[in-house]
Design a protein around this motif. Structure first.
Motif, PDB file in Angstrom:
ATOM      1  N   PRO A  67       5.787   6.579   9.727  1.00 53.44           N
ATOM      2  CA  PRO A  67       6.145   5.153   9.612  1.00 53.44           C
ATOM      3  C   PRO A  67       4.942   4.233   9.520  1.00 53.44           C
ATOM      4  CG  PRO A  67       7.495   6.212  11.284  1.00 53.44           C
ATOM      5  CD  PRO A  67       6.438   7.200  10.897  1.00 53.44           C
ATOM      6  N   VAL A  68       3.872   4.569  10.234  1.00 54.22           N
ATOM      7  CA  VAL A  68       2.685   3.728  10.181  1.00 54.22           C
ATOM      8  C   VAL A  68       2.081   3.772   8.781  1.00 54.22           C
ATOM      9  CG1 VAL A  68       0.419   3.282  11.192  1.00 54.22           C
ATOM     10  CG2 VAL A  68       2.280   4.127  12.618  1.00 54.22           C
ATOM     11  N   PHE A  69       2.143   4.931   8.146  1.00 49.36           N
ATOM     12  CA  PHE A  69       1.642   5.047   6.778  1.00 49.36           C
ATOM     13  C   PHE A  69       2.510   4.257   5.807  1.00 49.36           C
ATOM     14  CE2 PHE A  69       1.646   7.292   2.664  1.00 49.36           C
ATOM     15  CZ  PHE A  69       0.310   7.139   2.327  1.00 49.36           C
ATOM     16  N   LEU A 234     -12.508   3.805   5.752  1.00 46.97           N
ATOM     17  CA  LEU A 234     -11.235   4.485   5.482  1.00 46.97           C
ATOM     18  C   LEU A 234     -11.461   5.947   5.098  1.00 46.97           C
ATOM     19  CD1 LEU A 234      -9.199   1.782   3.506  1.00 46.97           C
ATOM     20  CD2 LEU A 234      -9.205   2.261   5.948  1.00 46.97           C
ATOM     21  N   ALA A 235     -12.479   6.185   4.301  1.00 44.72           N
ATOM     22  CA  ALA A 235     -12.766   7.565   3.897  1.00 44.72           C
ATOM     23  C   ALA A 235     -13.160   8.417   5.105  1.00 44.72           C
ATOM     24  CB  ALA A 235     -13.871   7.588   2.843  1.00 44.72           C
ATOM     25  N   MET A 361      -3.004   2.886   8.506  1.00 40.46           N
ATOM     26  CA  MET A 361      -2.282   3.683   7.513  1.00 40.46           C
ATOM     27  C   MET A 361      -3.091   4.923   7.132  1.00 40.46           C
ATOM     28  SD  MET A 361      -0.829   0.732   4.960  1.00 40.46           S
ATOM     29  CE  MET A 361      -0.484   1.915   3.643  1.00 40.46           C
ATOM     30  N   SER A 362      -4.386   4.752   6.991  1.00 42.09           N
ATOM     31  CA  SER A 362      -5.235   5.897   6.661  1.00 42.09           C
ATOM     32  C   SER A 362      -5.199   6.941   7.766  1.00 42.09           C
ATOM     33  CB  SER A 362      -6.679   5.427   6.441  1.00 42.09           C
ATOM     34  OG  SER A 362      -6.756   4.531   5.372  1.00 42.09           O
ATOM     35  N   ALA A 366      -3.201  10.342   7.049  1.00 39.53           N
ATOM     36  CA  ALA A 366      -3.980  11.576   7.155  1.00 39.53           C
ATOM     37  C   ALA A 366      -3.417  12.482   8.240  1.00 39.53           C
ATOM     38  CB  ALA A 366      -5.440  11.248   7.449  1.00 39.53           C
ATOM     39  N   SER A 367      -2.969  11.890   9.358  1.00 38.59           N
ATOM     40  CA  SER A 367      -2.386  12.681  10.443  1.00 38.59           C
ATOM     41  C   SER A 367      -1.085  13.342  10.013  1.00 38.59           C
ATOM     42  CB  SER A 367      -2.141  11.796  11.671  1.00 38.59           C
ATOM     43  OG  SER A 367      -3.344  11.288  12.193  1.00 38.59           O
ATOM     44  N   ALA A 368      -0.233  12.562   9.321  1.00 39.70           N
ATOM     45  CA  ALA A 368       1.043  13.118   8.863  1.00 39.70           C
ATOM     46  C   ALA A 368       0.816  14.253   7.864  1.00 39.70           C
ATOM     47  CB  ALA A 368       1.889  12.012   8.239  1.00 39.70           C
ATOM     48  N   LEU A 369      -0.093  14.026   6.902  1.00 38.00           N
ATOM     49  CA  LEU A 369      -0.386  15.072   5.921  1.00 38.00           C
ATOM     50  C   LEU A 369      -1.048  16.262   6.594  1.00 38.00           C
ATOM     51  CD1 LEU A 369      -0.484  16.006   2.990  1.00 38.00           C
ATOM     52  CD2 LEU A 369      -2.678  14.803   2.746  1.00 38.00           C
TER      53      LEU A 369
END
Length: 536
Positions: A67-69, A234-235, A361-362, A366-369
């Motif tokens: 959801p944050v993403f 972000l990177a 969001m990053s 990244a955490s979700a992926l």
């Protein structure tokens, strides 16, 4: 790489807590994050009782992060437009209501894996709306010199909650049941909402109409796209969380392997160990910043995290697992504090929530992926194999991205300035009339054209960050050395907002532009309002 600069004001790790408003909001943040960890632990453990699938267990982390993403940018735009205090209260009420539903479903024996994932996702919606607004208010509560220390204290709150939340959840799960964790979450979330309601925030009235929602989101994306410091932040943070989430997503299964009982106590112990390491390091951040740069923190912290992940793949017992998680917590806070501080200092207040929402969001994307990736690799092979690959990849990518510097060029000065008054048009103009085009005419030495181009390239980014929708630079083909810069805004109100957004860094850049001008008068500024004739 720049050398670290000691803090001139000798700010201690606890100095921001002397500010009453920051202290109150910090306690609310501590409570809110304790609830978050309690909910995550209870949900992760509940899922292990509902299924043995590594993918479904890892998806708990994905459901919490996704959801944050998905909502990060809209939530950031809302936080920059509406009253931040009321929005922060509303997010806490949402989370409390979600906890009440989780308690009811669990108590009635209706909880299934799909329902749990849905309710974890809806809880994540509250987190998605809460994080950008809280990140945006921190610089309002403390001075610029205390911002890195205040952010470190926020990390202390996060990691104290990482210790306290799982401990409380573990005790309640063992003695009463998972549903009572959700009940306590409800009570504490309501308490945090009440604490936030006591914050008497000073509003900043403006004669201009508020930004429109879609326009605010567009400008947030445009600002980040034109900010090299934000893109580098972000990177770096995306790479870090994509890999570090491997441990958090698969930790319940590691705990089951190491635990003598069901693994609940081991799971709690490992999470708490990581939190203790982070808290201990956060209290030393003012001293560490005197020796290391933010780039040092990020590179070495990420590398150490990768080594710890690889060790956790094959750790034989708790005697080794606990110190490894302790060290990983120490490395984690070095990276998180360094990159978050760089992102905060790259953003002015008017776009801070939008910028930090994209930062979050990053992290969550990244955490979700990462949770999905490492969970599936564990399903295809094994948990140790997945963690070993994640650990090795973390170290390799950390060194490949080390040129994404967080220190080069120094921090931008976003102190608001008003070098000139707003223009007064000859005829009244409605705020939504437009587009508006502004031109500036320069006369320069043709031999210095390349130098001028370099400054104007930076000016282009500055104009776009302030809200311009287009920018261009033209040279007179019949009069060498005569240049015309133009930029356009969607409306007269959008053009006037530039004056509120002008800061010390912009003023310095303007001085550099004007230094090239050789005319006897200052560069001529002309403003045009679009006409919309229609055919008859």
């Amino acid at each position: 790489m720049n050398a670290p600069v000691p803090d001139s004001n000798a700010v201690s790790a606890w100095t921001p807590l002397r500010e009453p408003v920051f202290r109150m909001m910090w306690l609310a943040w501590l409570t809110a994050n304790t609830c978050m960890w309690m909910n995550d632990v209870a949900a992760a453990w509940a899922m292990t009782s509902l299924t043995t699938s590594p993918v479904l267990i890892a998806l708990v982390q994905t459901a919490s992060s996704l959801p944050v993403f998905l909502l990060g940018l809209p939530s950031g735009a809302v936080a920059d437009i509406v009253d931040r205090r009321r929005l922060l209260m509303s997010t806490q009420i949402w989370i409390a209501a979600n906890a009440a539903v989780l308690f009811a479903v669990s108590a009635l024996g209706m909880l299934t894996a799909p329902i749990l994932l849905v309710l974890v996702f809806t809880n994540g919606i509250g987190l998605a709306m809460r994080w950008p607004v809280y990140a945006a208010v921190v610089p309002e509560l403390v001075g610029r010199s205390m911002l890195p220390t205040a952010l470190a204290l926020n990390a202390v709150a996060m990691n104290v909650s990482r210790v306290v939340g799982p401990l409380i959840a573990g005790v309640i799960i063992a003695s009463a049941g998972t549903q009572f964790v959700f009940a306590l979450n409800f009570v504490l979330s309501v308490g945090a909402a009440i604490a936030v309601s006591r914050w008497k925030r000073e509003s900043k009235p403006s004669v201009l109409p508020g930004e429109r929602f879609l326009g605010a989101m567009r400008l947030g994306v445009q600002y980040v796209r034109e900010s090299r410091r934000m893109k580098d932040a972000l990177a770096r943070i995306s790479v870090f969380f994509f890999h570090s989430t491997a441990v958090l997503a698969l930790l319940p299964l590691v705990a089951k392997r190491l635990g003598h009982d069901s693994g609940a106590s081991t799971f709690t112990l490992l999470l708490a160990s990581m939190g203790v390491g982070a808290v201990a390091t956060a209290t030393q951040m003012p001293r560490l910043r005197s020796f290391w740069t933010r780039d040092d923190f990020t590179l070495y912290g990420t590398s150490i995290t990768g080594v710890c992940i690889a060790i956790m793949a094959y750790v034989p017992n708790n005697w080794l697992a606990v110190p490894v998680m302790l060290v990983m917590g120490m490395a984690w806070i070095l990276v998180a504090n360094a990159v978050t501080t760089a992102a905060q200092l790259a953003l002015p207040d008017w776009v801070r929530a939008r910028g930090m929402s994209m930062y979050q969001m990053s992290i969550m994307g990244a955490s979700a992926l990462g949770a999905f990736t490492w969970g599936n690799i564990a399903g295809w092979s094994s948990v140790p194999t997945s963690l070993a690959i994640a650990g090795a990849s973390t170290v390799v990518v950390a060194w490949l991205t080390r040129n994404r510097t967080l220190d080069a060029g120094g921090d931008e000065d976003h102190t608001p300035t008003r070098p000139w008054d707003e223009p007064v048009p000859a005829v009244p103009i409605e705020p939504d009339a437009g587009p508006v085009m502004c031109t500036i005419e320069y006369f320069i030495d043709p031999a210095r054209a390349r130098e001028f181009d370099s400054v104007m390239a930076r000016s282009r980014s500055a104009r776009l960050r302030q809200g311009a929708v287009s920018w261009g630079l033209f040279e007179d083909v019949q009069n060498p050395g005569r240049f015309v810069e133009y930029f356009a805004s969607d409306s007269w109100a959008d053009y006037l907002r530039r004056f509120d957004r002008f800061n010390a860094g912009d003023q310095q850049l303007q001085a550099e532009r004007y230094a090239f001008h050789t005319g006897s008068e200052p560069p001529r500024v002309t403003r045009y309002l679009a006409r919309h004739p229609s055919a008859t």
